[in-house]
Design a protein around this motif. Sequence first.
Motif, mmCIF file in Angstrom:
data_model
loop_
_atom_site.group_PDB
_atom_site.id
_atom_site.type_symbol
_atom_site.label_atom_id
_atom_site.label_comp_id
_atom_site.label_asym_id
_atom_site.label_seq_id
_atom_site.Cartn_x
_atom_site.Cartn_y
_atom_site.Cartn_z
ATOM 1 N N ALA A 115 0.808 -1.227 0.000
ATOM 2 C CA ALA A 115 0.000 0.000 0.000
ATOM 3 C C ALA A 115 0.837 1.271 0.000
ATOM 4 N N LEU A 116 2.160 1.140 -0.143
ATOM 5 C CA LEU A 116 3.043 2.308 -0.045
ATOM 6 C C LEU A 116 2.615 3.426 -0.991
ATOM 7 N N HIS A 117 2.500 3.124 -2.263
ATOM 8 C CA HIS A 117 2.169 4.168 -3.240
ATOM 9 C C HIS A 117 0.712 4.601 -3.122
ATOM 10 N N ASP A 118 -0.165 3.678 -2.713
ATOM 11 C CA ASP A 118 -1.567 4.058 -2.497
ATOM 12 C C ASP A 118 -1.670 5.098 -1.392
ATOM 13 N N MET A 119 -0.898 4.926 -0.323
ATOM 14 C CA MET A 119 -0.947 5.880 0.781
ATOM 15 C C MET A 119 -0.410 7.245 0.362
ATOM 16 N N VAL A 120 0.717 7.236 -0.347
ATOM 17 C CA VAL A 120 1.292 8.504 -0.803
ATOM 18 C C VAL A 120 0.340 9.208 -1.764
ATOM 19 N N ASP A 121 -0.251 8.466 -2.688
ATOM 20 C CA ASP A 121 -1.168 9.064 -3.663
ATOM 21 C C ASP A 121 -2.424 9.605 -2.990
ATOM 22 N N ALA A 122 -2.973 8.850 -2.043
ATOM 23 C CA ALA A 122 -4.191 9.302 -1.359
ATOM 24 C C ALA A 122 -3.920 10.547 -0.531
ATOM 25 N N LEU A 123 -2.789 10.569 0.140
ATOM 26 C CA LEU A 123 -2.429 11.731 0.935
ATOM 27 C C LEU A 123 -2.250 12.956 0.042
ATOM 28 N N SER A 124 -1.531 12.795 -1.055
ATOM 29 C CA SER A 124 -1.336 13.903 -1.990
ATOM 30 C C SER A 124 -2.678 14.365 -2.556
ATOM 31 N N GLY A 125 -3.585 13.418 -2.758
ATOM 32 C CA GLY A 125 -4.885 13.745 -3.317
ATOM 33 C C GLY A 125 -5.742 14.600 -2.417
ATOM 34 N N ILE A 126 -5.813 14.256 -1.120
ATOM 35 C CA ILE A 126 -6.674 15.052 -0.234
ATOM 36 C C ILE A 126 -6.066 16.422 0.042
ATOM 37 N N VAL A 127 -4.730 16.502 0.016
ATOM 38 C CA VAL A 127 -4.084 17.803 0.198
ATOM 39 C C VAL A 127 -4.289 18.665 -1.042
ATOM 40 N N GLY A 128 -4.047 18.086 -2.214
ATOM 41 C CA GLY A 128 -4.151 18.838 -3.450
ATOM 42 C C GLY A 128 -5.560 19.317 -3.751
ATOM 43 N N SER A 129 -6.565 18.567 -3.303
ATOM 44 C CA SER A 129 -7.953 18.941 -3.554
ATOM 45 C C SER A 129 -8.543 19.840 -2.479
ATOM 46 N N GLY A 130 -7.746 20.140 -1.436
ATOM 47 C CA GLY A 130 -8.227 21.004 -0.362
ATOM 48 C C GLY A 130 -9.170 20.328 0.603
ATOM 49 N N LEU A 131 -9.211 18.993 0.613
ATOM 50 C CA LEU A 131 -10.131 18.272 1.487
ATOM 51 C C LEU A 131 -9.580 18.059 2.897
ATOM 52 N N SER A 132 -8.271 18.155 3.071
ATOM 53 C CA SER A 132 -7.684 17.859 4.384
ATOM 54 C C SER A 132 -7.966 18.977 5.374
ATOM 55 N N ARG A 133 -8.130 18.605 6.610
ATOM 56 C CA ARG A 133 -8.372 19.578 7.688
ATOM 57 C C ARG A 133 -7.068 20.194 8.170
ATOM 58 N N VAL A 134 -6.011 19.388 8.214
ATOM 59 C CA VAL A 134 -4.742 19.849 8.769
ATOM 60 C C VAL A 134 -3.664 19.788 7.695
ATOM 61 N N ASP A 135 -2.483 20.291 8.042
ATOM 62 C CA ASP A 135 -1.369 20.375 7.100
ATOM 63 C C ASP A 135 -0.586 19.067 7.134
ATOM 64 N N HIS A 136 -0.624 18.320 6.024
ATOM 65 C CA HIS A 136 0.054 17.031 5.936
ATOM 66 C C HIS A 136 1.354 17.155 5.163
ATOM 67 N N ARG A 137 2.387 16.515 5.681
ATOM 68 C CA ARG A 137 3.666 16.351 4.996
ATOM 69 C C ARG A 137 3.987 14.850 5.005
ATOM 70 N N LEU A 138 4.990 14.454 4.249
ATOM 71 C CA LEU A 138 5.356 13.045 4.140
ATOM 72 C C LEU A 138 6.686 12.777 4.834
ATOM 73 N N HIS A 139 6.727 11.678 5.552
ATOM 74 C CA HIS A 139 7.941 11.202 6.225
ATOM 75 C C HIS A 139 8.222 9.798 5.689
ATOM 76 N N LEU A 140 9.333 9.630 4.999
ATOM 77 C CA LEU A 140 9.719 8.317 4.490
ATOM 78 C C LEU A 140 10.629 7.622 5.496
ATOM 79 N N ARG A 141 10.161 6.503 6.000
ATOM 80 C CA ARG A 141 10.947 5.677 6.919
ATOM 81 C C ARG A 141 11.657 4.617 6.088
ATOM 82 N N CYS A 142 12.972 4.684 6.045
ATOM 83 C CA CYS A 142 13.743 3.833 5.141
ATOM 84 C C CYS A 142 14.435 2.710 5.906
ATOM 85 N N GLU A 143 14.004 1.477 5.680
ATOM 86 C CA GLU A 143 14.631 0.309 6.295
ATOM 87 C C GLU A 143 15.878 -0.017 5.481
ATOM 88 N N VAL A 144 17.023 0.489 5.967
ATOM 89 C CA VAL A 144 18.230 0.458 5.131
ATOM 90 C C VAL A 144 18.775 -0.943 4.901
#
Length: 382
Positions: A115-144
Amino acid sequence: MSATEQILTHARLILDDEVVDGSLVIREGRIADVDTAPSRVAGALDCQGDYLLPGLVELHTDNMEKYFQPRPKVAWPGRQAALAHDAQMAASGITTVFDAVSIGDVDEQSMRHGALHDMVDALSGIVGSGLSRVDHRLHLRCEVSHPETLTRFDVLADTPLLGLVSLMDHAPGQRQFASLAAYRTYYQGKYGLDDRTLEDFIATQLANSERYSGEHRRAIAGRCRDRGLALASHDDATVAHVAESLEYGTRVAEFPTTREAAEASHRHDMAVMMGAPNVVRGGSHSGNIAASELVGMGVLDILSSDYYPAALLDAVFRIAAMAEGYSLPRAVATATRRPAAAVGLDDRGRLAKGLRADLLRVRVVDDHPLVQRVWCAGRQVH
């Protein structure tokens, strides 16, 4: 008072170094004025002596994952999942959230990979469409230690919402799992592995860590430096771990597992982050150092709700109430000003003229802080 102006009065304002009774003016999404006297303007909102503090800034939460997979093997539609998560953030008083999604997992069948890309796309979608209530940013946790982590990171490295990257290695025998016994108990319980399968699993994780961790750490740190992305370490346990993190330009030390690592991180101006659930529960569920011990040492800089959003506000007031705790303004700063500064957001995290009107009205009932209202950029969102 104009249509674009709001006045909040009879509030206990939590400023940088003191708590004062006064009023605050919101105009066009910003804090237009902070006054230590009550307002006499008709139509001002009477806060009835409640606390008024900056909206909370969350740097590390994987809470969104729960909405994308509410039960094992149950996938939820992306927009609905992202919006439900967004509503919980607002209700918890979190007005800026760095949603953590994981690159690389020991279980290739886990939702984190699928679901990695689904989550990123959905998050970008609600932010880009102005539907989000709060300010969302992305944090990538990298299992090195995962073989595909660098490749997957490169696919997402230029995502517009990306603002924070953390480097993790959950291989056995070090960091969070210095105890092999604890590692065996955790992963055998989580995946239902028999003893032989578990030993093969451990051998694979150790080999992957030896092969990939160093290479991936260096490469991802370099890409973050080139892009101006804030970098965080994860589960540093030794002074050597901290020295390595410093070499890579790390700004945030997420969840150091020992006193030595926390002290060294703080001494070298890496902001030490601990989990708010650790404070609320009275200790680490993994058996590592307690956040309250770091409060007593004066080296806890940032709180994160981690897996339980409502814990963030609760933990702020708990550390302010500890005998060896912080003043209320300093405690509030661990969830507002300090995390904002750690990732270069200088337009929020304080009650000061000209900053974003990200605000939280809180009433304390039986020593428990209760969210009354929340504003994000001047708009009431809860």
